[in-house]
Design an enzyme around this catalytic site. Structure first.
Site, PDB file in Angstrom:
ATOM      1  N   GLY A   1       0.782  -1.228   0.000  1.00  0.00           N
ATOM      2  CA  GLY A   1       0.000   0.000   0.000  1.00  0.00           C
ATOM      3  C   GLY A   1       0.811   1.274   0.000  1.00  0.00           C
ATOM      4  CB  SER A   2      -0.580   4.627   0.614  1.00  0.00           C
ATOM      5  OG  SER A   2      -0.144   5.945   0.779  1.00  0.00           O
ATOM      6  CB  THR A   3       4.508   6.533   0.810  1.00  0.00           C
ATOM      7  OG1 THR A   3       3.664   7.580   0.321  1.00  0.00           O
ATOM      8  CG2 THR A   3       5.223   5.864  -0.342  1.00  0.00           C
TER       9      THR A   3
END
Length: 129
Positions: free
Chosen positions: A60-62
């Site tokens: 997933g996202s940073t």
């Protein structure tokens, strides 16, 4: 039982493991209180509070790095053990100052096991085996 892995984030913590067999995204996967809210997670509805989170790898996202950081700073997430750590999880653990070890055979660890994560040496000890 002692498992030798790789140190990612320094520190030593002893606690109870909570184990997921699935990759985990911290963004949208957990709320501010440490409750797992991802309905696709095998740990849906359980809490990370005061636990050492064992899971294969992050996805997933940073923004997930900042979620980990926030959980660590609020004293909710105590440590992480991965099969294969990736940069998002590593960054969050380092910023949050919690021990993280990877390259561990996580199949050996079960939810409820008392473990020691030594982020200085890369060793995870399962105390009740």
């Amino acid at each position: 039982m002692e498992l030798k892995g790789r140190s990612i984030s320094k520190g030593i913590i002893e606690g109870i493991a909570i184990v997921s067999k699935k990759p985990f995204s911290f963004l949208g996967g957990v709320d501010e209180e440490g409750n797992i809210i991802d309905k696709d997670s095998d740990l849906y509805g359980q809490s990370l509070k005061g636990k050492i989170f064992v899971f294969p790898y992050g996805r997933g996202s940073t923004v997930g790095s900042y979620v980990i950081y926030g959980l660590a700073k609020r004293g909710i997430l105590k440590g992480i053990v991965n099969k294969e750590c990736e940069p998002i999880v590593a960054t969050g653990a380092i910023l949050g100052g919690i021990p993280l070890v990877d390259k561990i055979d996580i199949e050996e660890i079960k939810t409820g096991d008392r473990i020691v994560v030594d982020g200085n040496t890369g060793v995870v000890k399962i105390l009740n085996k």
